[in-house]
Structure formats: structure tokens, C-alpha cells
Design an enzyme around this catalytic site. Structure first.
Site, PDB file in Angstrom:
ATOM      1  N   HIS A  24       0.807  -1.229   0.000  1.00 47.82           N
ATOM      2  CA  HIS A  24       0.000   0.000   0.000  1.00 47.82           C
ATOM      3  C   HIS A  24       0.842   1.282   0.000  1.00 47.82           C
ATOM      4  O   HIS A  24       0.775   2.103   0.908  1.00 47.82           O
ATOM      5  CB  HIS A  24      -1.061   0.016   1.113  1.00 47.82           C
ATOM      6  CG  HIS A  24      -0.681  -0.689   2.389  1.00 47.82           C
ATOM      7  ND1 HIS A  24       0.231  -0.195   3.269  1.00 47.82           N
ATOM      8  CD2 HIS A  24      -1.117  -1.845   2.935  1.00 47.82           C
ATOM      9  CE1 HIS A  24       0.342  -1.009   4.297  1.00 47.82           C
ATOM     10  NE2 HIS A  24      -0.446  -2.021   4.113  1.00 47.82           N
ATOM     11  N   HIS A  78      -1.534  -9.318  15.706  1.00 51.07           N
ATOM     12  CA  HIS A  78      -1.845  -8.195  14.800  1.00 51.07           C
ATOM     13  C   HIS A  78      -2.797  -8.701  13.723  1.00 51.07           C
ATOM     14  O   HIS A  78      -2.543  -9.734  13.102  1.00 51.07           O
ATOM     15  CB  HIS A  78      -0.542  -7.682  14.189  1.00 51.07           C
ATOM     16  CG  HIS A  78      -0.697  -6.529  13.259  1.00 51.07           C
ATOM     17  ND1 HIS A  78      -1.739  -5.623  13.329  1.00 51.07           N
ATOM     18  CD2 HIS A  78       0.071  -6.109  12.209  1.00 51.07           C
ATOM     19  CE1 HIS A  78      -1.605  -4.716  12.382  1.00 51.07           C
ATOM     20  NE2 HIS A  78      -0.514  -4.989  11.680  1.00 51.07           N
ATOM     21  N   GLU A  80      -3.810  -7.171  10.814  1.00 45.00           N
ATOM     22  CA  GLU A  80      -3.689  -6.784   9.405  1.00 45.00           C
ATOM     23  C   GLU A  80      -3.546  -8.046   8.541  1.00 45.00           C
ATOM     24  O   GLU A  80      -2.948  -9.044   8.945  1.00 45.00           O
ATOM     25  CB  GLU A  80      -2.502  -5.823   9.198  1.00 45.00           C
ATOM     26  CG  GLU A  80      -2.568  -5.176   7.830  1.00 45.00           C
ATOM     27  CD  GLU A  80      -1.657  -3.962   7.639  1.00 45.00           C
ATOM     28  OE1 GLU A  80      -0.866  -3.627   8.525  1.00 45.00           O
ATOM     29  OE2 GLU A  80      -1.766  -3.335   6.560  1.00 45.00           O
ATOM     30  N   ASP A  82      -1.884  -9.236   6.175  1.00 44.01           N
ATOM     31  CA  ASP A  82      -0.647  -9.966   5.868  1.00 44.01           C
ATOM     32  C   ASP A  82      -0.313 -10.969   6.975  1.00 44.01           C
ATOM     33  O   ASP A  82       0.529 -11.845   6.782  1.00 44.01           O
ATOM     34  CB  ASP A  82       0.544  -9.018   5.591  1.00 44.01           C
ATOM     35  CG  ASP A  82       0.712  -7.921   6.615  1.00 44.01           C
ATOM     36  OD1 ASP A  82      -0.285  -7.516   7.237  1.00 44.01           O
ATOM     37  OD2 ASP A  82       1.845  -7.440   6.785  1.00 44.01           O
ATOM     38  N   HIS A 145       1.151  -0.821  14.914  1.00 42.57           N
ATOM     39  CA  HIS A 145       0.665   0.392  14.302  1.00 42.57           C
ATOM     40  C   HIS A 145      -0.842   0.352  14.038  1.00 42.57           C
ATOM     41  O   HIS A 145      -1.358   1.255  13.363  1.00 42.57           O
ATOM     42  CB  HIS A 145       1.437   0.662  12.991  1.00 42.57           C
ATOM     43  CG  HIS A 145       1.127  -0.321  11.898  1.00 42.57           C
ATOM     44  ND1 HIS A 145       0.666   0.088  10.669  1.00 42.57           N
ATOM     45  CD2 HIS A 145       1.154  -1.669  11.834  1.00 42.57           C
ATOM     46  CE1 HIS A 145       0.470  -0.955   9.900  1.00 42.57           C
ATOM     47  NE2 HIS A 145       0.746  -2.043  10.581  1.00 42.57           N
ATOM     48  N   ASP A 164       4.581  -6.502  13.939  1.00 45.76           N
ATOM     49  CA  ASP A 164       5.259  -5.661  12.946  1.00 45.76           C
ATOM     50  C   ASP A 164       6.510  -4.957  13.488  1.00 45.76           C
ATOM     51  O   ASP A 164       7.422  -4.617  12.723  1.00 45.76           O
ATOM     52  CB  ASP A 164       4.307  -4.574  12.434  1.00 45.76           C
ATOM     53  CG  ASP A 164       3.420  -5.056  11.296  1.00 45.76           C
ATOM     54  OD1 ASP A 164       3.655  -6.155  10.770  1.00 45.76           O
ATOM     55  OD2 ASP A 164       2.480  -4.321  10.940  1.00 45.76           O
ATOM     56  N   TYR A 192      11.624   0.623   7.008  1.00 50.37           N
ATOM     57  CA  TYR A 192      10.389   0.116   7.618  1.00 50.37           C
ATOM     58  C   TYR A 192       9.866   1.107   8.664  1.00 50.37           C
ATOM     59  O   TYR A 192       8.686   1.454   8.695  1.00 50.37           O
ATOM     60  CB  TYR A 192      10.702  -1.243   8.253  1.00 50.37           C
ATOM     61  CG  TYR A 192       9.513  -2.034   8.699  1.00 50.37           C
ATOM     62  CD1 TYR A 192       8.922  -2.964   7.855  1.00 50.37           C
ATOM     63  CD2 TYR A 192       8.981  -1.862   9.960  1.00 50.37           C
ATOM     64  CE1 TYR A 192       7.835  -3.710   8.274  1.00 50.37           C
ATOM     65  CE2 TYR A 192       7.898  -2.600  10.380  1.00 50.37           C
ATOM     66  CZ  TYR A 192       7.325  -3.526   9.528  1.00 50.37           C
ATOM     67  OH  TYR A 192       6.252  -4.259   9.939  1.00 50.37           O
ATOM     68  N   HIS A 225       7.942  -9.665  10.260  1.00 49.36           N
ATOM     69  CA  HIS A 225       8.558  -9.487   8.931  1.00 49.36           C
ATOM     70  C   HIS A 225      10.077  -9.476   9.071  1.00 49.36           C
ATOM     71  O   HIS A 225      10.618  -8.836   9.976  1.00 49.36           O
ATOM     72  CB  HIS A 225       8.166  -8.146   8.300  1.00 49.36           C
ATOM     73  CG  HIS A 225       6.712  -7.990   8.005  1.00 49.36           C
ATOM     74  ND1 HIS A 225       6.077  -8.686   7.003  1.00 49.36           N
ATOM     75  CD2 HIS A 225       5.770  -7.199   8.568  1.00 49.36           C
ATOM     76  CE1 HIS A 225       4.799  -8.324   6.966  1.00 49.36           C
ATOM     77  NE2 HIS A 225       4.578  -7.429   7.904  1.00 49.36           N
TER      78      HIS A 225
HETATM   79 FE1  FEO Z   1       0.688  -4.161   9.890  1.00 49.95          FE
HETATM   80 FE2  FEO Z   1       2.662  -6.588   8.705  1.00 49.95          FE
HETATM   81  O1  FEO Z   1       1.052  -5.743   9.015  1.00 49.95           O
END
Ligand code: FEO
Length: 395
Positions: A24, A78, A80, A82, A145, A164, A192, A225
Site C-alpha cells: 500500500h 496483529h 492486518e 498480511d 501500528h 510488525d 520500515y 517481517h
Molecule cells: Fe501491519 Fe505486517 O502488518
């Protein structure tokens, strides 16, 4: 990629995404990883899942260690997509006894997947659960976040599973920080932070202060990640501390777009002036660069200088894009200046200046405009502006 034991009976079971190039608006030329962790204990527990289209990699990794149906708990640090995209499939297969999440996590999971029937178990900040030989303590990290975000800390291993936080978008066959080039690793970590966390810097600072106050001993940080920090997790915490305070170096960033190379000539002359003052300078032409690389360079730059030719009574579209993007990240404590060539009107410089005022940049100049093509005198004015910026950076 095969599962890897990161602590005794704690395994990385995630997926590599070599292909993703855009998150994004954040460019990911090196891809990313979706890290997921499996603890084999009396209660077999999975921490986070992966992006939906990588669920088979996650399942294959789990199957090398245990039958997925034996998973008792899933922790959602989290929501989100992903990290939760594969969750419906994993829940269907594992039929977990409990899904641990924060209160905001439960709301977000319901809003994403509309499954009232899942066995949610809302945990509060500081709450502990026992897996058998291991204890997991949860920490709310609201707005780091997303509202749902939380950390899981396995006390016996001094392992922080940080979702994250402390991550990097970088697909590698290596799993640990000490197996890769350190300068690239820190550059990826900085990118990042600059693009995802900068906006939330005041909250990051508070969280780091809280962790220090609690005396939490961290032997390893496993983000959702990128690489796992096992050799010196203190280094990335120290970097985050500096970035959250928006500490800068004696460095200036000149970002511009140009129509017929006049604004480009001005950018080069300004950069020359900055360098002649003994200050490091980076020049970014938006025709060849990505907004997320601008955010990365801005992170430790004391001065940000923005230039654009005027078009349609405004700035060039690529400048409008990057200015809107960096404004959203809320950089603080910067020195700024605007410049650009114009034919008539010349609104771009005014607009850039106004945006920097909104960002509370300390402007060192009312805005330098040149009509059409710069003369030698105009170029000299640009060099002088660069020197003024350089001196302001050093003061
Ligand atoms: Fe905020 Fe890796 O998703």
C-alpha cells in the site's frame, strides 16, 4: 522455506514472499516475509499466521513439526491481513480451543472475518497464560501500528514476538540478523520505521520507556517481517529509540521534480551549496525515485528541501504525491526550504512552502523562484541558498 527452531521448541514456520513489490504505497523491491511462530508445549500454540495466498507454505511448515489439528491455541498479535489472511483456513483446519487477542483485536477480527463463532479469548495488558513449560505474557501496543496490536513475550526464553515492530520488508533465505549484511539490514529496518512507524513515534517512545522501566530482559526479538534479532537485539531497540525521538544527522535532503531541467539545475546548485558548507546532502529526482525512499532518507535528515516546477497553478504531480505522503508521516524538527522554476504564476513554490509550514518545518528562506531558465546569477543564488541551509543544519 523449512521450519527453523529459534528457541527450544519454538519454531519459525512462516512464508517468504519474493514477489511483492508494493505494500500500500511502500515499495518492497526485495519482497518480504510473513513470520509465524509455533511453540510445541503442552498447549501447542501458533503466533500469527500469514498472507492468505501463502497459507500452504505455513501449513507445510507446521506439518513437518506436528499435525495442525493438534494446535490448541492461536495468538493473534496483529490483525492486518498480511498476518491474518490465512487465519480462516487455519482455524478451519486446527479448530483451536482458544484464539488469544486484544480487545481491539477481537473487534478487528470480527470486522474482517465476521465469525462470531470463533473461540476468542481477550487478553489484557500484562496478562499471562501458561502453555505447559512456557509462560506467555501479553503487552498491548495499541496503535503500533494498528489499534489491535500487541506483543507476546515468552518468559522462559526471554523471547519477544513483536508482530510488525522491529521488522523489515526483506525476503531472504536467512532467518537471523547475524547471517546477513548489517548495513543492508539496518537500512531495511530504517525504511520500515520511516514508512510505517514514523507517524506513531510518540507512542513508540512511550512503549520503549515502559519496557525499560519494567526491566524486561530480551534475549531475542522475533518480528512478523524479516530477520529475527538474536545476536544483539539491543541494537534495533536503540535504533528505534533514536528514530522515535526523530534524531537527525548533519544531512540535507533535496527532493524535486522538473519539467525542462531548470528546477533540476536549481536542485544541483542548492546541493552544491549545502555540500560546500560541509554538510552531507542527498538529491532525489522524483522521476526516478519512489516516495518510500524519500521517507527513508528524510528519517535522519535535518533539512528537507523541496522543489517543483509549476504546472496548472500547482506543483508537478509526483511532488504532490510525495509531499502528501511525507506530511502524513508527521516528521518533526526539520529545517526546510522551497524552490522551483516557473513560466507564469509560479504557485508551486508557495504551495511547497505552505505545506512545510503546516509540518512546522523551520524555513530558512521565503522560497526561491526562477523564471523559466536560470541565469548564472540565479544559479549563484541557489548555491547561496544551499550554503544557508548547510549553516542552519550545523547550528
Ligand atoms: Fe501491519 Fe505486517 O502488518
Amino acid at each position: 522455506m523449512q521450519p527453523i527452531e529459534i528457541k527450544k521448541n519454538v519454531y519459525w514456520v512462516g512464508a517468504l514472499d519474493w514477489d511483492v513489490r508494493d505494500f500500500h504505497g511502500y515499495s518492497t523491491p526485495q519482497g518480504t516475509t510473513y513470520n509465524s511462530f509455533l511453540v510445541l508445549d503442552d498447549k501447542i500454540t501458533l503466533f500469527d499466521t500469514v498472507k492468505k495466498n501463502h497459507s500452504s507454505e505455513l501449513l507445510n511448515n507446521i506439518r513437518q513439526l506436528t499435525d495442525p489439528e493438534k494446535i490448541d491455541y492461536i495468538v493473534v498479535d496483529h490483525v492486518e491481513m498480511d498476518h491474518s489472511g490465512a487465519l480462516p483456513e487455519i482455524v478451519e483446519i486446527t479448530k483451536p480451543e482458544k484464539i488469544f487477542c486484544s480487545s481491539m483485536g477481537k473487534k478487528a477480527l470480527l470486522a474482517h472475518f465476521h465469525r462470531e463463532d470463533w473461540p476468542y479469548e481477550v487478553v489484557s495488558d500484562g496478562q499471562e497464560i501458561n502453555l505447559g513449560s512456557k509462560t506467555v505474557r501479553f503487552f498491548e501496543t495499541r496503535m503500533l501500528h494498528w489499534p489491535d496490536s500487541m506483543f507476546s513475550y515468552i518468559e522462559e526464553d526471554k523471547l519477544l514476538i513483536s508482530q510488525d515492530a522491529f521488522g523489515q520488508h526483506w525476503a531472504t533465505s536467512e532467518r537471523f540478523d547475524d547471517q546477513v549484511d548489517q548495513s543492508i539490514l539496518m537500512q531495511q529496518a530504517a525504511k520500515y520505521y520511516a514508512n510505517i512507524l514514523l507517524l506513531y513515534s510518540p507512542l513508540v517512545a512511550k512503549l520503549l520507556a515502559k519496557v525499560t522501566e519494567m526491566g524486561l530482559v530480551i534475549d531475542m526479538i522475533a518480528p512478523d517481517h524479516g530477520l529475527i534479532w538474536r545476536t544483539n537485539p539491543g541494537e534495533i531497540v536503540k535504533a528505534w529509540d533514536s528514530w522515535s525521538k526523530q534524531e537527525t544527522k548533519a544531512k540535507a535532503l533535496v527532493v524535486f521534480d522538473t519539467m525542462w531541467h531548470s528546477t533540476e539545475s536549481m536542485a544541483e546548485a542548492i546541493a552544491e551549496g549545502i555540500a560546500s558548507a560541509g554538510v552531507s546532502v542527498k538529491v532525489i529526482n522524483m522521476q526516478f525515485s519512489h516516495r518510500s525512499d524519500v521517507a527513508t532518507e528524510m528519517l535522519d535528515s535535518k533539512a528537507v528541501v523541496l522543489g517543483s516546477s509549476t504546472i496548472n497553478n500547482g506543483m508537478l504531480p509526483r511532488m504532490a504525491d510525495v509531499v502528501s505522503y511525507i506530511k502524513g508521516l508527521r516528521p518533526t524538527g526539520k529545517i526546510g526550504a522551497a524552490f522551483g522554476s516557473y513560466g507564469w504564476g509560479g504557485e508551486a513554490v508557495k504551495l511547497l512552502k505552505e505545506t512545510m509550514e503546516e509540518m512546522q518545518f523551520e524555513l530558512v528562506d521565503p522560497g526561491l523562484r526562477v523564471n523559466y531558465v536560470p541565469t548564472e546569477d540565479d544559479i549563484e543564488r541557489c548555491v547561496e541558498l544551499g550554503k544557508k541551509i548547510g549553516e542552519a543544519v550545523k547550528s
